[in-house]
Write an enzyme that holds these catalytic residues in place. Structure first.
Site, PDB file in Angstrom:
ATOM      1  N   HIS A   1       0.611  -9.580   4.479  1.00  0.00           N
ATOM      2  CA  HIS A   1      -0.694  -8.588   4.286  1.00  0.00           C
ATOM      3  C   HIS A   1      -0.993  -8.382   3.298  1.00  0.00           C
ATOM      4  O   HIS A   1      -1.234  -7.743   2.824  1.00  0.00           O
ATOM      5  CB  HIS A   1       0.564  -7.320   4.966  1.00  0.00           C
ATOM      6  CG  HIS A   1      -1.162  -5.916   5.533  1.00  0.00           C
ATOM      7  ND1 HIS A   1      -1.153  -5.346   6.933  1.00  0.00           N
ATOM      8  CD2 HIS A   1      -1.789  -5.757   5.003  1.00  0.00           C
ATOM      9  CE1 HIS A   1      -1.862  -4.372   6.729  1.00  0.00           C
ATOM     10  NE2 HIS A   1      -2.478  -5.118   5.584  1.00  0.00           N
TER      11      HIS A   1
ATOM     12  N   ASN B   1      -1.151 -10.912   8.754  1.00  0.00           N
ATOM     13  CA  ASN B   1      -2.562  -9.710   9.001  1.00  0.00           C
ATOM     14  C   ASN B   1      -3.803  -9.760   8.385  1.00  0.00           C
ATOM     15  O   ASN B   1      -4.172 -10.927   7.102  1.00  0.00           O
ATOM     16  CB  ASN B   1      -2.313  -8.609   7.418  1.00  0.00           C
ATOM     17  CG  ASN B   1      -2.647  -8.008   8.030  1.00  0.00           C
ATOM     18  OD1 ASN B   1      -3.924  -6.803   8.800  1.00  0.00           O
ATOM     19  ND2 ASN B   1      -3.823  -7.404   7.602  1.00  0.00           N
ATOM     20  N   GLU B   2      -4.927 -10.275   8.508  1.00  0.00           N
ATOM     21  CA  GLU B   2      -6.358 -10.491   9.448  1.00  0.00           C
ATOM     22  C   GLU B   2      -6.285 -11.768   9.227  1.00  0.00           C
ATOM     23  O   GLU B   2      -6.660 -12.247   7.301  1.00  0.00           O
ATOM     24  CB  GLU B   2      -6.902  -9.796   8.491  1.00  0.00           C
ATOM     25  CG  GLU B   2      -6.875  -7.945   9.531  1.00  0.00           C
ATOM     26  CD  GLU B   2      -7.875  -7.183   8.366  1.00  0.00           C
ATOM     27  OE1 GLU B   2      -8.519  -7.624   7.472  1.00  0.00           O
ATOM     28  OE2 GLU B   2      -8.201  -5.798   8.977  1.00  0.00           O
TER      29      GLU B   2
ATOM     30  N   GLN C   1       0.601  -1.628  -0.082  1.00  0.00           N
ATOM     31  CA  GLN C   1       0.075  -0.072   0.018  1.00  0.00           C
ATOM     32  C   GLN C   1       1.093   1.282   0.225  1.00  0.00           C
ATOM     33  O   GLN C   1       0.047   2.350  -0.318  1.00  0.00           O
ATOM     34  CB  GLN C   1      -1.119   0.046   1.180  1.00  0.00           C
ATOM     35  CG  GLN C   1      -1.826  -0.850   1.296  1.00  0.00           C
ATOM     36  CD  GLN C   1      -3.207  -0.833   2.362  1.00  0.00           C
ATOM     37  OE1 GLN C   1      -2.740  -1.649   3.605  1.00  0.00           O
ATOM     38  NE2 GLN C   1      -4.073  -0.714   2.348  1.00  0.00           N
TER      39      GLN C   1
HETATM   40  C1  BGC Z   1      -6.795  -3.796   5.898  1.00  0.00           C
HETATM   41  C2  BGC Z   1      -5.833  -2.643   5.454  1.00  0.00           C
HETATM   42  C3  BGC Z   1      -6.391  -1.334   5.379  1.00  0.00           C
HETATM   43  C4  BGC Z   1      -7.077  -1.223   5.911  1.00  0.00           C
HETATM   44  C5  BGC Z   1      -8.433  -0.117   5.731  1.00  0.00           C
HETATM   45  C6  BGC Z   1      -7.383  -3.290   7.087  1.00  0.00           C
HETATM   46  O1  BGC Z   1      -8.866  -4.559   6.865  1.00  0.00           O
HETATM   47  O2  BGC Z   1      -5.549  -4.901   7.124  1.00  0.00           O
HETATM   48  O3  BGC Z   1      -4.931  -3.365   4.561  1.00  0.00           O
HETATM   49  O4  BGC Z   1      -5.634  -0.798   4.633  1.00  0.00           O
HETATM   50  O5  BGC Z   1      -8.266  -2.232   6.975  1.00  0.00           O
HETATM   51  O6  BGC Z   1      -9.443  -0.852   5.041  1.00  0.00           O
END
Ligand code: BGC
Length: 422
Positions: free
Chosen positions: A111, A155-156, A17
């Protein structure tokens, strides 16, 4: 009230990003296809691969004490089994720069983006992915371990079940096994760029298991194993590194009669991951809003609610609700992401203020929270939505790559310096 000593006050980004030109990744291919479902390609992003020193210095100047960023697998291992010493050296520089400016680095190893070669093997449905992921993590940690005090493996990790819970379920009984890869309904919605992207990645849409879209049980199991394998190698190579996973969690607020539905969501998005988290040092909590749940499922925002640029409700109290609930994981929690996309920076300041008040209430009640990372440091590439949503504490003019610090950044910096609201 003040926060505990050494509470981490930070901000977060992800490589794809902000770095720019992540050309060996799966997303880069998809973004640049004719008919792509991305609003625009990531391109140079915020050019942070070049400008990281300036950005990290800025965070330190603001008073923040930590920075969460991701190391990009596709850069470290651009071809299957071929590791780039240059990329690892780059991340060594980034980590050393953090330490130089008194910023505690928190690294994320995955990520959302993956190397493009992984898609040919079957992506996040491929049973060998956890070992491949661990090999990459090992290549990094064997070189950089002592510089990494905190590591988020994935991540997530629950994004796929989250997406699945939001998708229509034509047949409840089958839904946990289908769709494999990108299901037909979603494939139609994503248009011709999907097929072209799959061709370019050497696969087909039904086998293109991008991290975010791998909603099958097999895919979720692969993600969990990738986490446990990565934790194992991190701990082997650098026992003092604190390791966790991050989970996307909304503040599910059931209306009367919908308690069970909300409980099921918590079970799928948190409880299900607890066995894989056994041995972790912390849980990374990522919360952006609440979700009102009725007997018909998740409702669009309440009538008349203030909406963010993401189309969901401006609701800073969500984090408090989630932390109280997620405490049952029995691990110290770090808020690895929380933030708001808005063009009106005064709303961001308000969001931060109310969020931090909620954090204070949690701490006062003994909820074990160790840090707070605002998403995001910079206005950056919001995946399929392109550059339109602005989450950043710092604005970026992408023609000149000039940064402009927003008032909200100074506000969060002052909280960090004072270790709490004054
Ligand atoms: C993610 C980010 C994303 C952010 C805002 C999160 O779910 O980890 O990569 O930019 O939310 O939407």
């Amino acid at each position: 009230m003040t926060f505990p000593d050494r509470f981490l006050w930070g901000t977060a980004t992800a490589a794809h990003q902000v770095e720019g030109n992540n050309i060996a990744s799966d997303y880069w291919v998809l973004e640049n296809m004719p008919g792509t479902f991305f609003a625009e390609p990531s391109g140079d992003a915020c050019d942070q691969y070049r400008l990281y020193r300036q950005d990290i210095a800025q965070l330190g100047e603001l008073g923040l004490t930590s920075y969460r960023f991701s190391i990009e697998w596709a850069r470290v291992e651009p071809e299957d089994g071929r590791f780039s010493r240059a990329a690892i050296a780059h991340y060594r520089d980034v980590l050393q720069t953090c330490h130089e400016f008194g910023i505690t680095p928190m690294v994320t190893f995955h990520h959302f983006t993956s190397p493009r070669w992984l898609m040919k093997l079957g992506g996040w449905e491929y049973e060998g992915t956890p070992e491949r992921f661990a090999a990459y993590v090992s290549a990094v940690m064997s070189e950089l371990g002592p510089l990494v005090p905190y590591a988020c493996t994935i991540n997530e990790a629950n994004i796929a079940p989250l997406i699945r819970s939001l998708m229509p379920k034509p047949d409840e009984a089958e839904s946990s096994h289908a769709p494999v890869g990108i299901g037909e309904g979603m494939a139609d919605a994503l248009g011709p760029g999907l097929k072209a992207g799959a061709d370019a990645l050497g696969t087909t849409p039904d086998k293109m298991n991008l991290f975010m879209f791998t909603t099958s049980d097999t895919g979720v199991a692969v993600v969990k194993r990738a986490h446990t394998e990565a934790r194992r190698v991190i701990k082997e190579l650098s026992p003092s590194t604190q390791v966790g996973i991050t989970l996307a969690l909304s503040d599910f607020q059931p209306r009367p009669g919908a308690e069970e539905i909300a409980d099921r969501m918590w079970a799928e998005l948190l409880d299900d991951f607890l066995p894989a988290m056994d041995g972790d040092d912390f849980l990374g909590v990522q919360t952006y809003t609440r979700a009102v749940v009725t007997e018909d499922g998740i409702q669009p925002h309440p009538q008349g609610a203030e909406l963010t640029q993401m189309g969901y409700e401006f609701y800073p109290e969500a984090l408090e609700g989630v932390l109280r609930r997620a405490a049952r994981a029995g691990l110290p929690m770090i808020v690895t992401e929380n933030g708001v996309a808005t063009a009106d920076d005064s709303r961001r300041t308000e969001f931060i203020r109310r969020t931090v008040e909620g954090l204070e209430r949690c701490l006062a009640d003994g909820v074990d929270v160790r840090g707070y990372y605002y998403w995001s440091a910079l206005d950056n590439y919001e995946w399929m939505l392109g550059y339109r949503p602005t989450f950043g504490l710092i604005a970026v003019d992408r023609d000149t790559q000039r940064r402009e610090v927003k008032d909200s950044a100074r506000y969060l910096g002052a909280i960090a310096r004072g270790n709490g609201l004054r």
